[in-house]
Design a protein around this motif. Structure first.
Motif, PDB file in Angstrom:
ATOM      1  N   GLN A   5       0.849  -1.194   0.000  1.00  0.00           N
ATOM      2  CA  GLN A   5       0.000   0.000   0.000  1.00  0.00           C
ATOM      3  C   GLN A   5       0.882   1.240   0.000  1.00  0.00           C
ATOM      4  OE1 GLN A   5      -3.436  -0.388  -0.159  1.00  0.00           O
ATOM      5  NE2 GLN A   5      -2.813  -2.503  -0.450  1.00  0.00           N
ATOM      6  N   HIS A   6       1.368   1.602  -1.175  1.00  0.00           N
ATOM      7  CA  HIS A   6       2.281   2.742  -1.296  1.00  0.00           C
ATOM      8  C   HIS A   6       1.631   4.008  -0.785  1.00  0.00           C
ATOM      9  CE1 HIS A   6       5.274   0.475  -3.416  1.00  0.00           C
ATOM     10  NE2 HIS A   6       4.295  -0.093  -4.085  1.00  0.00           N
ATOM     11  N   PRO A  88      -6.172   2.826  -1.148  1.00  0.00           N
ATOM     12  CA  PRO A  88      -6.527   2.679  -2.567  1.00  0.00           C
ATOM     13  C   PRO A  88      -8.019   2.472  -2.798  1.00  0.00           C
ATOM     14  CG  PRO A  88      -4.534   1.452  -2.085  1.00  0.00           C
ATOM     15  CD  PRO A  88      -5.055   1.950  -0.765  1.00  0.00           C
ATOM     16  N   TYR A 138      -3.682   7.051  -8.754  1.00  0.00           N
ATOM     17  CA  TYR A 138      -4.065   5.727  -9.246  1.00  0.00           C
ATOM     18  C   TYR A 138      -3.025   5.190 -10.230  1.00  0.00           C
ATOM     19  CZ  TYR A 138      -8.702   5.234  -7.153  1.00  0.00           C
ATOM     20  OH  TYR A 138      -9.732   5.072  -6.271  1.00  0.00           O
ATOM     21  N   ARG A 141       0.142   4.232  -8.283  1.00  0.00           N
ATOM     22  CA  ARG A 141      -0.053   2.992  -7.536  1.00  0.00           C
ATOM     23  C   ARG A 141      -0.098   1.787  -8.469  1.00  0.00           C
ATOM     24  NH1 ARG A 141      -4.466   5.109  -3.060  1.00  0.00           N
ATOM     25  NH2 ARG A 141      -2.909   5.848  -1.555  1.00  0.00           N
ATOM     26  N   SER A 145       2.496  -1.198  -8.244  1.00  0.00           N
ATOM     27  CA  SER A 145       1.995  -2.555  -8.058  1.00  0.00           C
ATOM     28  C   SER A 145       2.587  -3.490  -9.103  1.00  0.00           C
ATOM     29  CB  SER A 145       0.471  -2.551  -8.146  1.00  0.00           C
ATOM     30  OG  SER A 145      -0.029  -3.855  -8.027  1.00  0.00           O
TER      31      SER A 145
END
Length: 154
Positions: A5-6, A88, A138, A141, A145
């Motif tokens: 979860q950056h 997120p 978004y 992330r 990911s």
């Protein structure tokens, strides 16, 4: 396996909250200043645009466009910081919050500050800025990911 979860680590969350608070204070000064903050620059900006138009820049690049773009840029950090601070799952609320905050600001300017006026165009520009900031989070992330996924085994 879930991606990290950056922006949600134990050290990042308070820093994001502090940055969001600092941005909010600066934003409040800008939007509730008794006169538009660009008031003293409008003449210089008009002269600069006239110069650019005489050099071939299209006439549709005008004061209204520059003002709209400035409002987009003004709210981009709101969407960016709030979306990064939120998980997120809830990051999309940053764009909604940007529109709601902008509508409240424009209403406050129209009703409470004699030298200011609120416009729907500003709400649209500010909301667009918050939405762009949210989309940037978004995208970041999603890229983080993908980078965190282990390489496929042969």
């Amino acid at each position: 396996m879930q991606p990290p979860q950056h922006g949600q680590g134990p050290r990042q969350k308070p820093l994001l909250a502090l940055a969001l608070l600092a941005y909010g204070v600066i934003l409040a000064f800008i939007v509730f200043w008794p006169r538009p903050v660009d008031r003293n620059l409008s003449g210089e900006l008009s002269r600069l645009l006239d110069l650019l138009h005489s050099a071939g820049v299209p006439a549709w690049i005008n004061y209204e466009l520059v003002e709209f773009a400035a409002n987009v840029v003004l709210f981009l950090p709101a969407g960016l910081l709030l979306a990064a601070w939120l998980s997120p799952r809830w990051a999309w609320l940053a764009a909604v919050a940007g529109v709601c905050c902008s509508a409240a600001i424009e209403t406050g300017q129209a009703l409470l500050i004699a030298g200011r006026y609120g416009t729907a165009q500003d709400v649209i520009a500010n909301g667009l800025g918050a939405a762009l900031g949210t989309v940037m989070v978004y995208l970041w992330r999603a890229g983080a990911s993908r980078r965190a996924e282990p390489a496929p085994s042969p």
